[in-house]
Design a protein around this motif. Structure first.
Motif, PDB file in Angstrom:
ATOM      1  N   LYS A   6     -49.419  45.080 -29.552  1.00 36.53           N
ATOM      2  CA  LYS A   6     -50.379  44.819 -28.477  1.00 36.53           C
ATOM      3  C   LYS A   6     -51.663  44.195 -29.034  1.00 36.53           C
ATOM      4  N   VAL A   7     -52.122  44.662 -30.181  1.00 33.93           N
ATOM      5  CA  VAL A   7     -53.326  44.101 -30.804  1.00 33.93           C
ATOM      6  C   VAL A   7     -53.092  42.647 -31.204  1.00 33.93           C
ATOM      7  N   ILE A   8     -51.947  42.353 -31.768  1.00 35.63           N
ATOM      8  CA  ILE A   8     -51.646  40.976 -32.193  1.00 35.63           C
ATOM      9  C   ILE A   8     -51.520  40.054 -30.977  1.00 35.63           C
ATOM     10  N   VAL A   9     -50.862  40.520 -29.924  1.00 31.70           N
ATOM     11  CA  VAL A   9     -50.751  39.722 -28.702  1.00 31.70           C
ATOM     12  C   VAL A   9     -52.138  39.477 -28.105  1.00 31.70           C
ATOM     13  N   THR A  10     -52.974  40.505 -28.082  1.00 30.30           N
ATOM     14  CA  THR A  10     -54.334  40.343 -27.558  1.00 30.30           C
ATOM     15  C   THR A  10     -55.151  39.418 -28.445  1.00 30.30           C
ATOM     16  N   ALA A  11     -54.934  39.461 -29.753  1.00 29.70           N
ATOM     17  CA  ALA A  11     -55.651  38.550 -30.656  1.00 29.70           C
ATOM     18  C   ALA A  11     -55.283  37.099 -30.364  1.00 29.70           C
ATOM     19  N   VAL A  35     -61.543  41.795 -32.752  1.00 25.07           N
ATOM     20  CA  VAL A  35     -61.923  41.841 -31.341  1.00 25.07           C
ATOM     21  C   VAL A  35     -60.843  42.550 -30.528  1.00 25.07           C
ATOM     22  N   ALA A  36     -59.594  42.229 -30.779  1.00 28.18           N
ATOM     23  CA  ALA A  36     -58.494  42.868 -30.053  1.00 28.18           C
ATOM     24  C   ALA A  36     -58.468  44.369 -30.329  1.00 28.18           C
ATOM     25  N   PHE A  37     -58.697  44.758 -31.570  1.00 25.50           N
ATOM     26  CA  PHE A  37     -58.718  46.178 -31.923  1.00 25.50           C
ATOM     27  C   PHE A  37     -59.880  46.888 -31.228  1.00 25.50           C
ATOM     28  N   VAL A  38     -61.068  46.279 -31.257  1.00 28.31           N
ATOM     29  CA  VAL A  38     -62.242  46.878 -30.612  1.00 28.31           C
ATOM     30  C   VAL A  38     -62.032  46.965 -29.096  1.00 28.31           C
ATOM     31  N   LEU A  39     -61.465  45.913 -28.501  1.00 27.02           N
ATOM     32  CA  LEU A  39     -61.177  45.965 -27.067  1.00 27.02           C
ATOM     33  C   LEU A  39     -60.178  47.076 -26.749  1.00 27.02           C
ATOM     34  N   GLY A  40     -59.183  47.260 -27.604  1.00 26.15           N
ATOM     35  CA  GLY A  40     -58.216  48.337 -27.399  1.00 26.15           C
ATOM     36  C   GLY A  40     -58.869  49.708 -27.454  1.00 26.15           C
ATOM     37  N   ILE A  41     -59.754  49.900 -28.424  1.00 24.02           N
ATOM     38  CA  ILE A  41     -60.456  51.180 -28.549  1.00 24.02           C
ATOM     39  C   ILE A  41     -61.385  51.403 -27.359  1.00 24.02           C
ATOM     40  N   LEU A  42     -62.143  50.368 -26.983  1.00 18.82           N
ATOM     41  CA  LEU A  42     -63.053  50.511 -25.843  1.00 18.82           C
ATOM     42  C   LEU A  42     -62.294  50.743 -24.544  1.00 18.82           C
ATOM     43  N   ASN A  43     -61.158  50.072 -24.378  1.00 15.09           N
ATOM     44  CA  ASN A  43     -60.355  50.276 -23.174  1.00 15.09           C
ATOM     45  C   ASN A  43     -59.740  51.670 -23.131  1.00 15.09           C
ATOM     46  N   ALA A  44     -59.470  52.242 -24.292  1.00 10.77           N
ATOM     47  CA  ALA A  44     -58.881  53.583 -24.338  1.00 10.77           C
ATOM     48  C   ALA A  44     -59.925  54.679 -24.136  1.00 10.77           C
ATOM     49  N   ILE A  45     -61.148  54.465 -24.598  1.00 12.69           N
ATOM     50  CA  ILE A  45     -62.160  55.519 -24.553  1.00 12.69           C
ATOM     51  C   ILE A  45     -63.164  55.310 -23.425  1.00 12.69           C
ATOM     52  N   LEU A  46     -63.773  54.129 -23.378  1.00 13.63           N
ATOM     53  CA  LEU A  46     -64.880  53.897 -22.451  1.00 13.63           C
ATOM     54  C   LEU A  46     -64.425  53.538 -21.036  1.00 13.63           C
ATOM     55  N   LYS A  47     -63.367  52.759 -20.908  1.00 14.33           N
ATOM     56  CA  LYS A  47     -62.944  52.292 -19.590  1.00 14.33           C
ATOM     57  C   LYS A  47     -62.585  53.426 -18.627  1.00 14.33           C
ATOM     58  N   PRO A  48     -61.830  54.449 -19.045  1.00 17.72           N
ATOM     59  CA  PRO A  48     -61.540  55.532 -18.092  1.00 17.72           C
ATOM     60  C   PRO A  48     -62.803  56.241 -17.595  1.00 17.72           C
ATOM     61  N   ILE A  49     -63.790  56.387 -18.462  1.00 17.01           N
ATOM     62  CA  ILE A  49     -65.047  57.019 -18.054  1.00 17.01           C
ATOM     63  C   ILE A  49     -65.752  56.159 -17.014  1.00 17.01           C
ATOM     64  N   ILE A  98     -58.969  35.389 -17.768  1.00 15.32           N
ATOM     65  CA  ILE A  98     -58.105  34.534 -18.591  1.00 15.32           C
ATOM     66  C   ILE A  98     -57.379  35.362 -19.644  1.00 15.32           C
ATOM     67  N   LEU A  99     -58.070  36.304 -20.255  1.00 15.72           N
ATOM     68  CA  LEU A  99     -57.469  37.174 -21.266  1.00 15.72           C
ATOM     69  C   LEU A  99     -56.330  38.000 -20.676  1.00 15.72           C
ATOM     70  N   ALA A 100     -56.520  38.515 -19.475  1.00 11.28           N
ATOM     71  CA  ALA A 100     -55.476  39.311 -18.823  1.00 11.28           C
ATOM     72  C   ALA A 100     -54.246  38.456 -18.504  1.00 11.28           C
ATOM     73  N   VAL A 101     -54.473  37.247 -17.999  1.00  7.86           N
ATOM     74  CA  VAL A 101     -53.352  36.376 -17.649  1.00  7.86           C
ATOM     75  C   VAL A 101     -52.593  35.941 -18.898  1.00  7.86           C
ATOM     76  N   ILE A 102     -53.315  35.547 -19.941  1.00  2.00           N
ATOM     77  CA  ILE A 102     -52.658  35.099 -21.178  1.00  2.00           C
ATOM     78  C   ILE A 102     -51.901  36.254 -21.825  1.00  2.00           C
ATOM     79  N   SER A 103     -52.505  37.438 -21.867  1.00  2.00           N
ATOM     80  CA  SER A 103     -51.817  38.604 -22.437  1.00  2.00           C
ATOM     81  C   SER A 103     -50.552  38.922 -21.652  1.00  2.00           C
ATOM     82  N   TRP A 104     -50.646  38.836 -20.341  1.00  2.00           N
ATOM     83  CA  TRP A 104     -49.475  39.096 -19.505  1.00  2.00           C
ATOM     84  C   TRP A 104     -48.378  38.074 -19.793  1.00  2.00           C
TER      85      TRP A 104
END
Length: 111
Positions: A6-11, A35-49, A98-104
């Motif tokens: 997932k990190v590599i695909v997001t990168a 950036v992909a790793f940081v986004l993954g961490i932020l999406n896992a911790i900060l986004k639900p809050i 754009i990031l969401a569409v490309i990742s998808w």
């Protein structure tokens, strides 16, 4: 899908998105991986809050406020990662879409 894949695909999505968005700059592919790793961490911790705290606004806007939350998380990632710059909040909002569409598109299984 494993976290590393997932990190590599997001990168890859970050690099492709930065190529198409004039207000987004990524120094190199290693920076995109960070950036992909940081986004993954932020999406896992900060986004639900943030999602729980903004439920009334999210319901009122029929879920479109989640795009604002994504843009905010992208802005935070740009603040923390050297070599990744986003010029404005509006650019972060479009970059998030754009990031969401490309990742998808990159995660569609080939069979």
């Amino acid at each position: 899908m494993s976290f590393l894949v997932k990190v590599i695909v997001t990168a890859f999505a970050v690099v492709i998105g930065a190529y198409f968005m004039p207000g987004v700059a990524v120094a190199d592919f290693l920076t995109a991986i960070v950036v992909a790793f940081v986004l993954g961490i932020l999406n896992a911790i900060l986004k639900p809050i943030l999602v729980v705290l903004t439920i009334p606004v999210t319901v009122l806007t029929l879920g479109l406020f989640l795009l604002v939350i994504n843009a905010f998380i992208i802005q935070i990632a740009a603040h923390f990662v050297n070599g990744f710059e986003v010029s404005s909040f509006g650019v972060a909002l479009l970059f998030g879409i754009i990031l969401a569409v490309i990742s998808w598109l990159l995660e569609i299984p080939v069979s």
